[in-house]
Design a protein around this motif. Structure first.
Motif, short mmCIF file in Angstrom:
data_model
loop_
_atom_site.label_atom_id
_atom_site.label_comp_id
_atom_site.label_asym_id
_atom_site.label_seq_id
_atom_site.Cartn_x
_atom_site.Cartn_y
_atom_site.Cartn_z
N GLU A 203 3.56 -5.72 -2.61
CA GLU A 203 2.33 -5.99 -3.36
C GLU A 203 1.25 -4.96 -3.04
O GLU A 203 0.56 -4.47 -3.94
CB GLU A 203 1.83 -7.40 -3.03
N THR B 51 -0.12 -2.15 -5.68
CA THR B 51 -1.54 -2.18 -6.06
C THR B 51 -2.17 -0.79 -5.91
O THR B 51 -3.03 -0.40 -6.71
CB THR B 51 -2.29 -3.19 -5.19
N ASN C 21 -4.00 1.11 -9.00
CA ASN C 21 -5.37 1.62 -8.95
C ASN C 21 -5.43 3.09 -9.34
O ASN C 21 -6.39 3.53 -10.01
CB ASN C 21 -5.97 1.40 -7.56
#
Length: 615
Positions: A102, A106, A110
């Motif tokens: 995760e 992420t 981004n």
């Protein structure tokens, strides 16, 4: 006068017909007499044909069939700033790659959003826990959104290391794609997690066939995918050469033009060494037969992937949806003067995507059925199919040993009752029902799905399958025996109601049908099957000698799936649980047909042949 001429013509025709019938009968007797040596000769002719394919005079040089691609004929803009960007991403990735799925997904998300891409995460379940894919869609300014290309990279390389350079160059190219306006197709940027399971989950979700969940519902989409280039550049060092992995599930192959495009760009623009797979060894390179040996090894490697039905890389999973895809793999080396890094990799990928951007329609001009011997040499389907035709047509049934006249024998065997077709058909039905039962037992899994911790359960399932096969063979043999009491001495003995020649005919006919049919879908699997069974099955026969029966049973046991599994374990020193896990994961994750093929096509005929030698 006229009547005499007509009678003479009719008499000549009758004598001619009788002569032709006698001539045909002589030819048939001659063929029957030399059936065995002819069958063996044709079998080895087929083997020799396959070994001649890597010889340069028996294959062809590749060429670009789709003129719109124009590979290597555009200016590339991947320069110093892009190299610095890739190096910065490489440094950041070394800090994130060891974190949880995760967290690192992420980070990728981004970065995509900072570039202004429509991006999202996809969560999916695997045997190792929850995986997370990160992806983005670059909407091309000159596109209507109906076509797209994919640039993908997994977190883990095929070498077991982190794919640090691969993801770094993907993010650097994302910036390059963003600042140029000549794109006519959308570009999907994908970073997958958990190996092939992540790629398969994303492809299924993109086409609406995956398990519905939140990620599935909000997933950004583009148009039909025209091509995929998967990046596999492990570690943080430079590379000596590039390898291409192109085999898909169940022997599927991408359009040859996609491979030819990459080869042309490597030769003209990037100027980097290129090979098939990750093989950089050149045995006998100083000998005249060196190129032949290298081509032969490449062909055997490709046939190995195809016969197992296992994709050689993550890119092979796209082929199930008729999406042409390849993996470009960075191969390490010790030659310091030949190493290359981000600059040449970036030039290669930019030029390749510029060529794919020129496509006016889906790949269709070049070959989908071929054997790639070297990056620039191939064999088309018309050249490698004749051996399969030879293998699939080698039927031999031993001649009758009855001492009656040929006329009496032909009259006796003309009826279906003498041949006991029903009994032979019953054997084939029983063995195939057992095969379906074995398939059901082997692929049965719990409600949460197959997990790698079920190795002991897999071994138990395999042992149960072997017991079912053994019980089927023994039960079928005894079910076709009955008590017989001659009238002379009153003694009783067991006689069989099954005709061995008829059963062998069924087995050989079914085997030939399977080989010829599967060759159109997976040539390599058909060749492996033919090499294993054609000659042994042709020579098997019913015998009254106990030693002959035992010898034939040993051969058939070795050729059975348990026997081949034991032979593989002996050669590779791998545990049985590992082999079964590999087979089950291929069936349940990537959709390989190998388990189904073994259970319902290969094993039942082997059981029927074991029945044959004991009747």
């Amino acid at each position: 006068m006229l009547g005499s001429w007509i009678r003479a013509k009719l008499a000549a025709r009758r004598s001619s017909s009788q002569y032709n019938a006698e001539r045909k009968e002589k030819i048939i007797r001659f063929v029957k007499r030399f059936t065995v040596p002819l069958s063996i000769l044709l079998f080895f002719v087929g083997i020799a044909w396959i070994f001649l394919l890597p010889y340069q005079d028996f294959n062809k040089k590749t060429y670009i069939s789709e003129n719109a691609l124009l590979p290597g004929q555009v200016n590339v803009y991947f320069g110093y700033n892009d190299i610095r960007t890739a190096e910065e991403y490489r440094y950041q990735l070394t800090e994130h790659e060891r974190q949880e799925s995760e967290t690192r997904a992420t980070f990728i998300l981004n970065e995509f959003r900072s570039l202004g891409f429509d991006s999202a995460l996809q969560h999916f379940n695997t045997s190792d826990g929850i995986g997370v894919n990160a992806f983005a869609v670059y909407r091309a300014p000159r596109s209507d959104g109906k076509e797209s290309l994919i640039l993908s990279a997994p977190w883990e390389s095929r070498t077991g290391e982190y794919n640090t350079n691969g993801i770094a160059i993907l993010l650097s190219l994302a910036k390059l794609f963003k600042r140029n306006v000549y794109w006519s197709k959308d570009i999907i940027l994908l970073v997958t997690d958990k190996g092939m399971a992540g790629t398969q989950s994303w492809v299924d979700a993109y086409h609406g066939t995956g398990q519905p969940n939140y990620s599935f519902l909000v997933m950004p989409r583009s148009g039909a995918i025209q091509g995929v280039v998967n990046l596999d550049f492990p570690g943080t060092q430079d590379y000596e050469s590039l390898g291409i992995f192109f085999e898909g599930v169940n022997g599927q192959l991408p359009n040859l033009d996609l491979i030819n495009t990459i080869v042309t760009v490597c030769t003209r623009t990037a100027r980097v060494p290129l090979t098939l797979h990750d093989d950089t060894s050149h045995p006998y390179s100083d000998q005249p037969w060196g190129p032949y040996v290298q081509s032969l090894l490449h062909m055997i490697r490709t046939m190995q992937y195809q016969a197992l039905g296992h994709p050689s890389s993550d890119a092979g999973l796209y082929l199930r949806y008729k999406i042409d895809a390849v993996t470009v793999h960075g191969i390490r080396g010790n030659n310091l003067h030949a190493l290359f890094g981000f600059h040449k990799i970036g030039i290669l990928l930019e030029s390749t995507f510029r060529s794919l951007n020129n496509l006016l329609e889906h790949f269709h001009q070049s070959f989908f059925f071929y054997l790639l011997l070297r990056p620039n040499r191939y064999v088309s389907i018309g050249d490698y199919m004749p051996p399969i035709i030879l293998f699939a047509s080698l039927y031999y049934v031993e001649p009758s040993t009855d001492k009656k006249s040929e006329k009496e024998v032909s009259s006796i065997h003309a009826t279906s009752s003498s041949r006991n077709v029903a009994s032979a058909l019953t054997v084939m039905i029983m063995t195939h029902l057992s095969g379906f039962m074995i398939f059901y037992i082997m692929q049965t899994r719990s409600l949460v799905g197959y997990t790698g911790n079920d190795s002991e359960l897999l071994v138990v399932q395999f042992a149960l399958s072997c017991c079912i096969a053994l019980i089927t063979v023994i039960g079928t043999i005894f079910s076709h025996y009955r008590q017989h009491q001659p009238a002379t001495d009153g003694t009783t003995k067991m006689v069989t109601t099954l005709n061995g020649r008829t059963l062998k005919s069924f087995c050989l006919a079914f085997s030939g049908l399977v080989i010829s049919t599967i060759s159109l879908l997976n040539f390599s699997l058909a060749v492996v099957t033919a090499v294993l069974i054609v000659l042994p099955y042709t020579l098997m026969r019913s015998s009254t000698s106990l030693w002959a029966r035992i010898f034939q049973w040993i051969i058939l046991t070795i050729l059975s799936p348990p026997g081949l599994a034991a032979l593989t374990i002996f050669i590779t020193q791998l545990p049985l649980a590992h082999l079964l896990s590999f087979l089950m994961e291929d069936y349940q994750v990537v959709g390989s047909w190998l388990l189904l093929y073994i259970s319902v096509a290969y094993w039942p005929v082997n059981m029927a042949m074991q029945v044959l030698v004991f009747i």
